[in-house]
Design a protein around this motif. Structure first.
Motif, PDB file in Angstrom:
ATOM      1  N   ARG A 470       0.990  -1.194  -0.081  1.00  0.00           N
ATOM      2  CA  ARG A 470      -0.111  -0.054   0.097  1.00  0.00           C
ATOM      3  C   ARG A 470       0.910   1.224   0.036  1.00  0.00           C
ATOM      4  N   ASP A 510      -4.569   3.040  -1.017  1.00  0.00           N
ATOM      5  CA  ASP A 510      -3.728   3.997  -1.219  1.00  0.00           C
ATOM      6  C   ASP A 510      -3.979   5.334  -0.938  1.00  0.00           C
ATOM      7  N   HIS A 655       3.662  -0.522  -7.359  1.00  0.00           N
ATOM      8  CA  HIS A 655       2.963  -1.508  -6.418  1.00  0.00           C
ATOM      9  C   HIS A 655       3.247  -2.972  -6.782  1.00  0.00           C
TER      10      HIS A 655
END
Length: 667
Positions: A470, A510, A655
């Motif tokens: 995250r 996020d 990510h």
């Protein structure tokens, strides 16, 4: 309930909007409006600009206005105003020629009488009007000549009436004495009605009685004396402008000829009284204007007046299409006039533009802010973000090493939330929510869930997952003037909007911060950034932007810090200890040192840094390459049109790949 209450009535389609046309598609309009908003226009102005330009398959107001002006130009350059004079001149020549032939072959005529008549015909004035008036008392020997001369009087009467009452020239062709008396009676009654109306003494019965006696002269079928006056005044004012558009010689000829109309001086007296009444009742009409005709097709008085009316109508359409007056709206457009002048297709196009204008506000894409001005609504921002993200994904799909955003978030841990299934989703179904939706819908529709369920697409929800990493993401966007001057302003905003939509819809775990930096830096929401105007501000204060990014990362210590920097210039400003910015060009060593120091702090905190270098400035190229090496970050040098795909791709890389092992230059 009686059977008659179920009956429907049908009729033939009689024009108007296409009943089979699909609803107005606002996607194209919204994209165009948003593009202009991101370029610095207000939403109101952006909507106006779209309506002016139109779309790829739809003419806008400017094109319609251009066709109006071309139509006006064509009318003026096709016609001239001496058609009636030419027709009278031709009839006069026919009459004189026929009379001379008759005199030449009449053997029984006294030679002295013949000589006198021939001399009289030979010495007619050069002026057509003077010649016609001089022959008023001439004793014609030829029947054909007398008929041609009488046709002059008939023509003049019909033309003068046609000036005030459209179609009268044709209606009175071959009229009898009784027909002419009916016209004179109508004029007397009309002037009496208008005179009473001027004094405020007329009644509804007066108008109804007049129409009962003379309604056949008015195919417009006015419903009140004011409607009657409006129609007559527009025509009479056009007739006055027609006379003003003639040369002084032409005007004088017609004025002298008018005495011969129908051989009745009383006709001109009634018409003069009519003009006087109408001018007093409608002084706001244009009674003194003129036009310059330069064509070859002669116009009679009636047809010429019709053309002057067309020109006035075209001028009114030009003003309506300009939308330049206070309170203007496309609902003001006279679609019937547009169809008359430019054809039905033009009216359909204008009607569609008006529907778009209304629908853009009614749909919720535009809303009024506290200041009363229009703004892009959150609904519009979401739709635009979705469209821009789709464009970025399309570009990414052609690049090796990047993933389609539809799969983003598919792998990872369940986030504990679900959402409605969308085309292309690969996430697992949330079975509990899906079955619950089906039960609720079945019960709401009056069914019994215990008897069995039938799933529909709208019931399906998928379990949201979040990537194992995250992130706290900061997009640092350069807003110095060079960004706007070099055509990078709108791509920067489109990039921010696409990234914002991706994070808010697919990576809800996020956190995204948008920071702009020019002479100063500031955090902005997506609505503020989208509407940000391009200021002529010097300064690239990356140092201040990095300070704000660091503060944001400290507020989200549990998340992986990701920094995305979009810039087209070296740092030329930094923040002094007292909070004031310091600008210097060429870049001051203190500015560079302060910027590097802040980048080093972010690098030591594990921040993944990517620079998006726009343009080919050598100083910027050296600076970002050095900074990427110091922070273990990356440099991407996309074209402006590919900036969105590049930023989204780097966000996804952060990510799914974590800190880049191949830090350095990416061409």
């Amino acid at each position: 309930m009686g059977a008659h209450e179920h009956m429907s009535r049908y009729g033939r389609y009689a024009g108007g909007p296409d009943p089979l046309a699909p609803p107005v598609d606002l996607a194209e309009a919204l994209d165009a409006v948003a593009e202009d908003v991101m370029a610095g226009y207000s939403p109101r102005r952006a909507l106006r600009e779209y309506l002016r330009r139109g779309g790829p398959r739809r003419p806008g107001l400017d094109e319609l206005a251009g066709r109006v002006q071309q139509r006006r130009h064509d009318l003026l350059n096709r016609h001239r105003l001496d058609g009636t004079l030419e027709e009278v001149r031709k009839l006069l020549e026919d009459a004189v020629l026929a009379e001379r032939k008759q005199l030449a072959r009449d053997a029984a005529m006294d030679d002295t009488d013949r000589a006198f008549r021939e001399l009289q015909l030979e010495n007619l004035p050069q002026s057509t009007a003077a010649a016609v008036n001089e022959l008023d008392s001439y004793d014609w020997q030829s029947g054909d000549a007398r008929e041609a001369y009488e046709r002059i009087k008939d023509l003049l009467g019909r033309e003068l009436l046609d000036q005030r009452f459209a179609g009268m020239k044709q209606a009175l062709e071959g009229a009898t004495a009784e027909d002419r008396e009916a016209v004179e009676a109508m004029l007397r009654d009309l002037n009496e009605l208008l005179d009473k109306h001027r004094r405020g003494e007329d009644t509804e019965e007066d108008f109804r009685g007049f129409m009962a006696r003379h309604g056949g002269f008015f195919p417009e079928n006015p419903q009140s004396v004011d409607e009657l006056v409006d129609a007559l005044a527009r025509r009479a004012a056009a007739a006055q402008r027609l006379m003003q558009s003639m040369s002084p010689e032409q005007r004088e000829e017609l004025m002298r000829l008018s005495a011969q109309a129908f051989g009745s001086p009383g006709l001109m007296s009634q018409l003069d009284a009519l003009d006087s009444n109408l001018q007093a009742l409608r002084p706001g009409e244009d009674w003194s204007g003129s036009e310059r005709f330069q064509g070859r097709e002669g116009l009679g008085l009636g047809d010429g007046t019709g053309v002057l009316q067309d020109l006035a109508e075209l001028d009114g359409l030009a003003e309506q299409l300009s939308q330049s007056y206070a309170g203007s709206s496309l609902d003001d457009l006279d679609l019937d006039a547009l169809a008359r002048q430019l054809g039905a297709d033009a009216a359909v196009s204008a009607r569609t533009l008006a529907e778009i204008e209304r629908a853009m506000q009614d749909s919720g894409y535009l809303r009024r802010g506290a200041d009363g001005d229009l703004r892009l609504s959150p609904q519009a921002m979401r739709r635009l973000g979705k469209s821009l993200l789709r464009d970025a994904a399309r570009q990414l799909s052609g690049r090796t090493g990047f993933r389609d955003t539809r799969s983003s978030g598919a792998a990872g841990e369940p986030a504990g939330s679900s959402r409605e299934w969308q085309f292309g989703d690969a996430e697992p179904w949330d079975v509990t929510r899906t079955i619950t939706n089906a039960i609720t819908r079945t019960a709401a529709d009056g069914g019994n869930p215990a008897s069995g369920l039938r799933l529909e697409v709208g019931d399906i929800e998928v379990a949201e997952t979040e990537a194992r990493t995250r992130a706290a993401v900061v997009l640092l966007a350069d807003i110095s003037f060079s960004m706007a001057a070099e055509g990078r302003w709108v791509p920067m905003k489109r990039t921010a909007l696409a990234l914002h939509h991706l994070v808010s819809t697919r990576f809800r775990g996020d956190r995204l911060e948008l920071v702009t930096f020019g002479l100063r830096a500031q955090s902005m929401d997506i609505e503020g950034l989208t509407a940000l105007p391009a200021d002529r501000e010097q300064g690239t204060n990356l140092h201040h932007g990095l300070l704000l990014a660091g503060r944001f990362f400290r507020q989200h210590r549990a998340l992986q810090p990701v920094l995305l920097v979009v810039t087209d210039g070296e740092p030329t400003a930094h923040l002094l200890p007292d909070g004031e910015p310091w600008f210097s060009w060429p870049p001051d060593t203190e500015t560079v040192a302060a910027t590097v120091a802040e980048l080093d702090r972010l690098g030591r905190a594990g921040t993944q840094v990517t620079f998006f270098r726009l343009g080919d400035d050598p100083g910027l190229e050296r600076f970002v390459a050095a900074m990427a090496r110091r922070t273990g970050g990356r440099v991407v040098a996309p074209d402006a049109g590919e900036l969105g795909a590049a930023v989204v791709g780097e966000y996804l890389r952060a990510h799914f790949h974590g800190p880049a092992d191949d830090a350095g230059w990416v061409p």
